[in-house]
Design a protein around this motif. Structure first.
Motif, mmCIF file in Angstrom:
data_model
loop_
_atom_site.group_PDB
_atom_site.id
_atom_site.type_symbol
_atom_site.label_atom_id
_atom_site.label_comp_id
_atom_site.label_asym_id
_atom_site.label_seq_id
_atom_site.Cartn_x
_atom_site.Cartn_y
_atom_site.Cartn_z
ATOM 1 N N VAL A 33 0.856 -1.186 0.000
ATOM 2 C CA VAL A 33 0.000 0.000 0.000
ATOM 3 C C VAL A 33 0.890 1.234 0.000
ATOM 4 C CG1 VAL A 33 -1.716 1.325 1.300
ATOM 5 C CG2 VAL A 33 -1.865 -1.180 1.216
ATOM 6 N N LEU A 40 -3.097 0.417 -3.803
ATOM 7 C CA LEU A 40 -2.756 -0.909 -3.301
ATOM 8 C C LEU A 40 -2.394 -1.773 -4.492
ATOM 9 C CD1 LEU A 40 -4.648 -3.105 -0.725
ATOM 10 C CD2 LEU A 40 -4.211 -3.994 -3.026
ATOM 11 N N SER A 52 -5.614 -1.376 -6.897
ATOM 12 C CA SER A 52 -6.842 -0.699 -6.491
ATOM 13 C C SER A 52 -6.509 0.655 -5.882
ATOM 14 C CB SER A 52 -7.603 -1.540 -5.456
ATOM 15 O OG SER A 52 -8.721 -0.827 -4.950
ATOM 16 N N VAL A 54 -7.136 3.261 -2.819
ATOM 17 C CA VAL A 54 -7.409 3.116 -1.391
ATOM 18 C C VAL A 54 -7.571 4.503 -0.786
ATOM 19 C CG1 VAL A 54 -6.040 0.997 -1.233
ATOM 20 C CG2 VAL A 54 -4.992 3.202 -0.639
ATOM 21 N N LEU A 100 -7.357 -3.578 6.791
ATOM 22 C CA LEU A 100 -7.913 -3.351 5.458
ATOM 23 C C LEU A 100 -9.396 -3.652 5.536
ATOM 24 C CD1 LEU A 100 -5.365 -5.528 3.373
ATOM 25 C CD2 LEU A 100 -5.129 -3.085 3.878
ATOM 26 N N LEU A 118 -10.910 0.202 1.155
ATOM 27 C CA LEU A 118 -10.898 -0.343 -0.196
ATOM 28 C C LEU A 118 -12.285 -0.210 -0.800
ATOM 29 C CD1 LEU A 118 -9.165 -3.750 0.652
ATOM 30 C CD2 LEU A 118 -8.033 -1.664 -0.113
ATOM 31 N N ALA A 123 -12.664 -5.073 -2.206
ATOM 32 C CA ALA A 123 -12.451 -5.640 -0.876
ATOM 33 C C ALA A 123 -12.954 -7.076 -0.813
ATOM 34 C CB ALA A 123 -13.141 -4.787 0.177
#
Length: 412
Positions: A33, A40, A52, A54, A100, A118, A123
Motif C-alpha cells: 500500500v 494498493l 486498487s 485506497v 484493510l 478499499l 475488498a
C-alpha cells in the motif's frame, strides 16, 4: 489464468473474468500500500496481480507505515472504536486497530481513521485471495519487489533428523516470549534433546527478523553467566538492580579488578571468558511459525556503525523436489531517531533508494552453518525475512508475525 484488476481514475476495472479467482493460485502473494499514491498493489514475486485505489488515514489519524501481516479476517465486522461503523471484509493488520476493509467512500485522498479503505467490490475479491499471515507492507512512496540474489539468503534443506542444531536453555527475551506453554529455544552453544517434529510437519512458512542485539539482552546474558559462576545476580531480566550490582562487584573482587559494580564491555568479555562462552553476537535472528516464536540465534553484524536499514524479503519455491527457490525483496524508508542511533552506536544512516541496498546489508551479516541448516530445514514457500536496526516493538506479541513500524520522516 488468474483474475486481474487495473486502477483507472480510482475505479477498479476487471480485466479478466472474476470467476477465475485468486484463492486457488496457491502463490505466496504480498500486498503493498502506498500512502502517497493512495494505491494498493498485489504482487506474486515481482509480478503485479491486482491494483486498487485506497483511502488511508487522514491528519490526526495517520495510517502507520511498516511491515505487517494479516492477523484476522471477518466478512462482517463493526468498529469497536468508532460507533460500530461497518467494516465489511475486514482484514486485521494490528491488534491495536489497523485493518484493510471495504467502504462505499474511498476518495482519492486520506480520509479514514487509520485503516486502509478499499472499494467494496475490490475488498470482497481481495478477501477471497488472502489468508492469515499474508504480508502487507504500507509505505509512503511506492515500492515494488525485485528478485534478490545473495549467498546469505537461506535455501531449503532436508528437515533435520535426530541431530538438531545446538541449542541452549537461555530463556527467550520477555518482549517476544509472551505465549504460554510454547517451547522456545535459543541457538547458542549447548546441546539439547528437543525433538525435530516441528520441522517434519507440513511446511508452514516461517517468519524471521534480523535485528541488533539490545543492551538488555546482553545484560541478561551477563546475569545468567554470573549465576552460573556462583555469583547471585538474581533473575536474568536485563535490569541492573542491587543483586546484579553486588554480583558484579564480587566478580571484580575475585578477579583483582577495580571494584565499582559497573558493567563495561571489557568486564562483559571477562565474565563470558570465565564461564567458557563467547561474547554474544551483536545481532540476533528471531524465528516464528504459526504466529508463535520458536527459536532465536546470534548473528554477527559487520560495520555495526552503519545502519542496516529496513528490508523485507519473501521466499518463493521454484521447484519443491529440488528444494530451489527465489527471494524477492524491497527496502523501506525508515529514519531512526537521534537518541536511538546514539544508543545503538550508529553514525551512518541507511539509504533505502541506494543501488543494491538489500544485497549490501546482507553482505554484512554472518550466521553459523548450524543455524543456517536449521532454518533451511524449516523454510517453506512464502517464508519471509525482515531486517531492521530496531526490534519489532510493542505490536509484535501473541498471535502476530513480526510487525515492524517505520518512521517516514527524520525526527530529533
Amino acid at each position: 489464468m488468474v483474475s486481474r484488476f487495473a486502477l483507472t481514475a480510482s475505479v477498479v476495472v476487471f480485466l479478466f473474468s472474476p470467476a477465475a479467482g485468486f484463492a486457488g493460485s496457491g502463490a505466496p502473494l504480498q500486498i503493498i500500500v502506498s500512502k502517497n499514491q493512495q494505491s494498493l498493489v498485489v504482487y506474486d514475486g515481482d509480478a503485479v496481480i491486482a491494483t486498487s485505489a485506497v483511502s488511508t488515514g487522514k491528519a490526526g489519524h495517520s495510517t502507520p507505515t511498516g511491515i505487517f501481516s494479516i492477523l484476522e479476517k471477518r466478512r462482517q465486522h463493526k468498529s469497536n472504536i468508532y460507533s460500530n461503523a461497518p467494516m465489511p471484509f475486514m482484514q486485521r493488520l494490528t491488534w491495536s486497530g489497523i485493518a484493510l476493509h471495504g467502504s462505499n467512500h474511498v476518495p482519492a485522498y486520506p480520509a479514514s481513521h487509520g485503516c486502509v479503505r478499499l472499494p467494496s467490490k475490490f475488498a470482497a475479491s481481495l478477501f477471497k485471495m488472502t489468508s492469515r499471515g499474508m504480508h502487507v507492507l504500507i509505505t509512503d512512496h511506492q515500492v515494488s519487489p525485485t528478485e534478490v540474489s545473495s549467498a546469505m539468503l537461506f535455501q531449503r534443506q532436508p528437515a533435520p533428523g535426530d541431530n538438531p542444531a545446538p541449542l541452549s536453555d537461555v530463556p527467550l527475551r520477555p518482549a517476544i516470549s509472551k505465549a504460554e506453554n510454547v517451547p522456545i529455544e535459543v541457538a547458542m552453544t549447548e546441546t539439547s534433546t528437543i525433538p525435530s517434529a516441528i520441522a517434519e510437519e507440513s511446511r508452514e512458512p516461517i517468519r524471521m527478523l534480523i535485528t541488533r542485539r539490545g543492551e538488555r539482552d546482553i545484560r541478561r546474558d551477563v546475569q545468567s553467566a554470573l549465576n552460573q559462576l556462583g555469583y547471585i545476580a538474581g533473575v536474568p531480566d536485563g535490569h541492573i538492580g542491587p543483586d546484579t550490582t553486588a554480583a558484579i562487584s564480587a566478580f571484580q573482587t575475585a578477579e583483582g579488578a577495580v571494584v565499582d559494580g559497573k558493567l563495561t564491555p571489557e568486564l562483559t568479555d571477562a565474565i563470558f571468558k570465565k564461564v567458557g562462552r563467547d561474547t554474544p553476537a551483536n545481532g540476533v535472528i528471531l524465528v516464528r511459525q504459526g504466529f508463535k516464536p520458536i527459536f532465536e540465534a546470534g548473528v554477527t553484524i559487520g560495520k555495526p556503525e552503519q545502519a542496516l536499514g529496513t528490508h523485507f524479503l519473501q521466499f518463493h519455491e521454484v521447484d519443491g523436489e529440488k528444494a530451489e527457490g527465489k527471494w524477492y525483496g524491497v527496502s523501506l524508508e525508515n529514519h531512526l531517531p537521534s537518541a536511538t542511533k546514539k544508543r545503538l552506536g550508529i553514525d551512518t544512516d541507511a539509504d533505502a533508494s541506494a543501488f543494491n541496498a538489500i544485497q549490501r546489508t546482507l553482505g554484512r551479516l554472518t550466521i553459523s552453518d548450524d543455524v543456517r541448516s536449521r532454518i533451511g530445514g524449516l523454510l517453506a514457500d512464502g517464508s519471509s525475512l525482515s531486517i531492521s536496526d530496531m526490534e519489532s516493538g510493542l505490536e509484535t506479541g501473541d498471535g502476530t508475525d513480526f510487525i515492524t513500524i517505520t518512521r517516514a520522516s527524520p525526527r530529533g
